[in-house]
Scaffold this active site. Structure first.
Site, PDB file in Angstrom:
ATOM      1  N   SER A  19       9.582  -2.239 -15.402  1.00  0.00           N
ATOM      2  CA  SER A  19      10.309  -2.703 -14.217  1.00  0.00           C
ATOM      3  C   SER A  19      11.783  -2.997 -14.474  1.00  0.00           C
ATOM      4  CB  SER A  19       9.613  -3.937 -13.641  1.00  0.00           C
ATOM      5  OG  SER A  19       9.393  -4.886 -14.655  1.00  0.00           O
ATOM      6  N   TYR A  41      11.908  -4.061  -7.126  1.00  0.00           N
ATOM      7  CA  TYR A  41      10.730  -3.885  -7.962  1.00  0.00           C
ATOM      8  C   TYR A  41       9.734  -2.854  -7.463  1.00  0.00           C
ATOM      9  CZ  TYR A  41       6.038  -4.898  -9.772  1.00  0.00           C
ATOM     10  OH  TYR A  41       4.786  -4.787 -10.293  1.00  0.00           O
ATOM     11  N   CYS A  67      15.792  -7.194   4.936  1.00  0.00           N
ATOM     12  CA  CYS A  67      14.986  -8.419   4.926  1.00  0.00           C
ATOM     13  C   CYS A  67      15.117  -9.030   3.535  1.00  0.00           C
ATOM     14  CB  CYS A  67      13.511  -8.140   5.212  1.00  0.00           C
ATOM     15  SG  CYS A  67      12.503  -9.647   5.045  1.00  0.00           S
ATOM     16  N   CYS A  81       0.841  -1.187   0.000  1.00  0.00           N
ATOM     17  CA  CYS A  81       0.000   0.000   0.000  1.00  0.00           C
ATOM     18  C   CYS A  81       0.878   1.239   0.000  1.00  0.00           C
ATOM     19  CB  CYS A  81      -0.877   0.050   1.245  1.00  0.00           C
ATOM     20  SG  CYS A  81      -1.999  -1.359   1.379  1.00  0.00           S
ATOM     21  N   CYS A  99      12.343 -13.443   1.104  1.00  0.00           N
ATOM     22  CA  CYS A  99      11.781 -14.068  -0.101  1.00  0.00           C
ATOM     23  C   CYS A  99      12.868 -14.784  -0.915  1.00  0.00           C
ATOM     24  CB  CYS A  99      11.051 -13.029  -0.958  1.00  0.00           C
ATOM     25  SG  CYS A  99      12.061 -11.615  -1.445  1.00  0.00           S
ATOM     26  N   ASN A 141       0.593   0.840   5.874  1.00  0.00           N
ATOM     27  CA  ASN A 141       1.271   0.071   4.830  1.00  0.00           C
ATOM     28  C   ASN A 141       2.077  -1.026   5.504  1.00  0.00           C
ATOM     29  OD1 ASN A 141       4.206   0.618   2.785  1.00  0.00           O
ATOM     30  ND2 ASN A 141       2.629  -0.898   2.533  1.00  0.00           N
ATOM     31  N   GLY A 142       1.838  -2.255   5.109  1.00  0.00           N
ATOM     32  CA  GLY A 142       2.580  -3.370   5.680  1.00  0.00           C
ATOM     33  C   GLY A 142       1.651  -4.526   5.922  1.00  0.00           C
ATOM     34  N   GLY A 199      -0.475   0.550  -5.004  1.00  0.00           N
ATOM     35  CA  GLY A 199      -1.761  -0.106  -4.789  1.00  0.00           C
ATOM     36  C   GLY A 199      -2.796   0.429  -5.741  1.00  0.00           C
ATOM     37  N   ASP A 252      13.136  -7.304 -13.648  1.00  0.00           N
ATOM     38  CA  ASP A 252      13.468  -7.190 -12.214  1.00  0.00           C
ATOM     39  C   ASP A 252      13.396  -8.521 -11.483  1.00  0.00           C
ATOM     40  OD1 ASP A 252      10.495  -6.656 -12.670  1.00  0.00           O
ATOM     41  OD2 ASP A 252      10.557  -7.114 -10.551  1.00  0.00           O
TER      42      ASP A 252
END
Ligand code: AMP
Length: 471
Positions: free
Chosen positions: A285, A244, A435, A2, A438, A102-103, A28, A348
């Site tokens: 991208s 991205y 982080c 978001c 992924c 957002n999150g 978003g 990307d």
């Protein structure tokens, strides 16, 4: 994912909020909303769709006041029902409150149950409403936002950059690991706090700085007060924002995203050079990554695919065949650039693998002799629990297949993903402050059933306070 924004400006906020949301539209596209406060009451407008489709000048003129918040939504928690559109507005003890988040929280279910067991009702299925409940639960006791945000940081697990309007003040805070971006800027007659610097640029404002992980800002017509609520042993900035998600012209935590992507492209060339005729991005991208590859290799940058600028989410696709063809309407090959050429095609990321397959088919159909796919992220092998819509392991092509198998499936001549080491180097951020869950399947906080290296968090609420002159 978001996008969020909060503005305090003596010249009125509805139009600036609209322009800011317009600049954050990439974060978003499912719904958007604005809430303003005119000194007495809240004025609201929110709906499903794109920012430009929801608001017009007449609506914006009705959103009166010099304080307001806005949101664009890409749902990760909570279904696409109208109740879930943000900002989330409510009244508590005569305080008019509006929250935008957002999150993604990873303990929403437990927190909701805790409140429901006390008889609390919920009007939405979002994690944002849980944040609102924690805030008012604490305000009820001490009426101090420092305590309320401290309680959030003690109770919430996951990622959260939040803006909350309480009457004529905007409070903004970022989770202790700083997973999602948040920054503050100066506007003509006030301040803006927003997900990305492009929203500040849209108002011709001036970036002041990023909100620090674990920090809370209080913005009013008198200025800005900053309070550090937590200190973490290290942070967990989302690597995918750089790969991205964020706009290339945004500056996040002091780095221009375009530069990070360009450096990734340089590494892609150094790690996997090809003697090709042209370097072509997958627009939009892969553009910054492709310029880096071209500059490093000396091979000309030439666009082999042109994106239709007017493809919105409203584009009608009545059946599967139409959906499959949609990529051809979205991306048109420049046959003259591709015919009989060896092409390095730069994108990307590969998530499910379906997009790459279709794009490579288009490039080959346009006559390309070879298509060497170069990807600006390492293989995406694990889901994101922290706000990026990354599917389950089963849906992630790289979690089940080797590089050669993916290469074959997408129909490329060769395939190379940038190494994690080069990617981290390109960001200029220490490994421990990112982080990369992924990619590695190891997360910077506890996630049930997953491995990780949770950061140590100290609660220092109120130890460091400063006002604007200390920026
Ligand atoms: P696919 O491999 O078919 O899942 O598509 C991957 C492409 O979609 C990437 O090249 C990105 O441009 C874009 N993409 C990556 N992650 C996301 C996401 N979470 N939401 C929307 N688009 C994404």
């Amino acid at each position: 994912m978001c996008g969020i924004v909060g503005i305090v400006d003596a010249g009125g906020v509805s139009f600036p909020l609209y322009y800011a949301l317009y600049a954050l539209q990439h974060r978003g596209q499912e719904s958007a909303g604005i809430t303003t406060f005119d000194g007495e009451r809240l004025h609201k407008c929110k709906d499903q769709g794109l920012v430009a489709d929801i608001f017009n000048a007449d609506i914006l003129k009705e959103l009166k006041g010099d304080v307001g918040v806005g949101h664009v939504r890409y749902p990760t928690t909570g279904s696409k029902i109208p109740e879930n559109i943000q900002p989330f507005n409510f009244t508590f003890q005569n305080k008019k409150i509006s929250v935008a988040h957002n999150g993604n929280l990873t303990n929403t279910t437990e927190l909701r149950k805790k409140f429901e067991d006390r008889g609390q009702i919920f009007c939405t299925s979002t994690d944002t409403e849980v944040i609102g409940n924690i805030i008012v639960d604490e305000l009820r006791k001490t009426d101090k936002m420092e305590d309320a945000v401290l309680s959030c940081m003690k109770n919430l697990e996951g990622s959260y950059s939040v803006v909350i309007m309480i009457n004529d003040k905007i409070y903004a805070f970022r989770d202790p690991l700083g997973i999602r971006p948040l920054c503050i800027g100066k506007t003509r007659e006030g301040y803006i706090v927003c997900s990305e610097t492009v929203a500040i640029d849209a108002l011709n404002g001036e970036l002041i700085r990023d909100v620090k992980p674990g920090e809370m800002l209080c913005i009013s017509s008198e200025g800005v007060k900053c309070t550090q609520i937590t200190e973490a042993s290290s942070h967990g900035h989302c690597i995918f924002e750089y790969i991205y998600f964020a706009r290339a012209d945004s500056v996040i935590d002091g780095r221009l995203v375009y530069d990070v992507r360009r450096r990734i492209g340089e590494s892609l060339h150094q790690e996997a050079p090809v003697d090709a005729d042209i370097i072509s991005p997958v627009p939009d991208s892969g553009i910054a990554h492709a310029t880096g590859y071209s500059e490093s290799s000396g091979i000309p940058y030439r666009e082999g695919l042109i994106k239709n600028r007017y493809m919105g989410r409203t584009f009608i696709m009545p059946n599967q065949e139409a959906r499959e063809n949609a990529v051809r309407i979205k991306l048109n090959p420049v046959k003259q650039h591709l015919n009989s050429k060896s092409v390095v095609l730069v994108d990307d990321s590969i998530v499910r693998g379906t997009t790459s397959r279709r794009i490579i088919d288009i490039v080959k159909d346009a006559g390309a002799r070879e298509v060497h796919m170069r990807i600006g992220s390492p293989p995406i092998k694990a889901p994101c629990y922290l706000g990026v819509d990354m599917p389950t392991r089963e849906e992630l092509i790289a979690s089940k297949k080797t590089n050669d198998e993916v290469c074959e499936q997408i129909g490329a001549t060769s395939l190379h993903h940038v190494s994690l080491e080069s990617l981290i180097k390109a960001t200029g951020i220490p490994n421990d402050d990112l982080c990369v869950g992924c990619i590695t399947g190891e997360y910077p906080l506890c996630i049930k059933g997953e491995k990780g290296c949770p950061r140590h968090i100290e609660y220092v609420a109120g130890t460091f306070q400063s006002d604007l002159k200390d920026f």
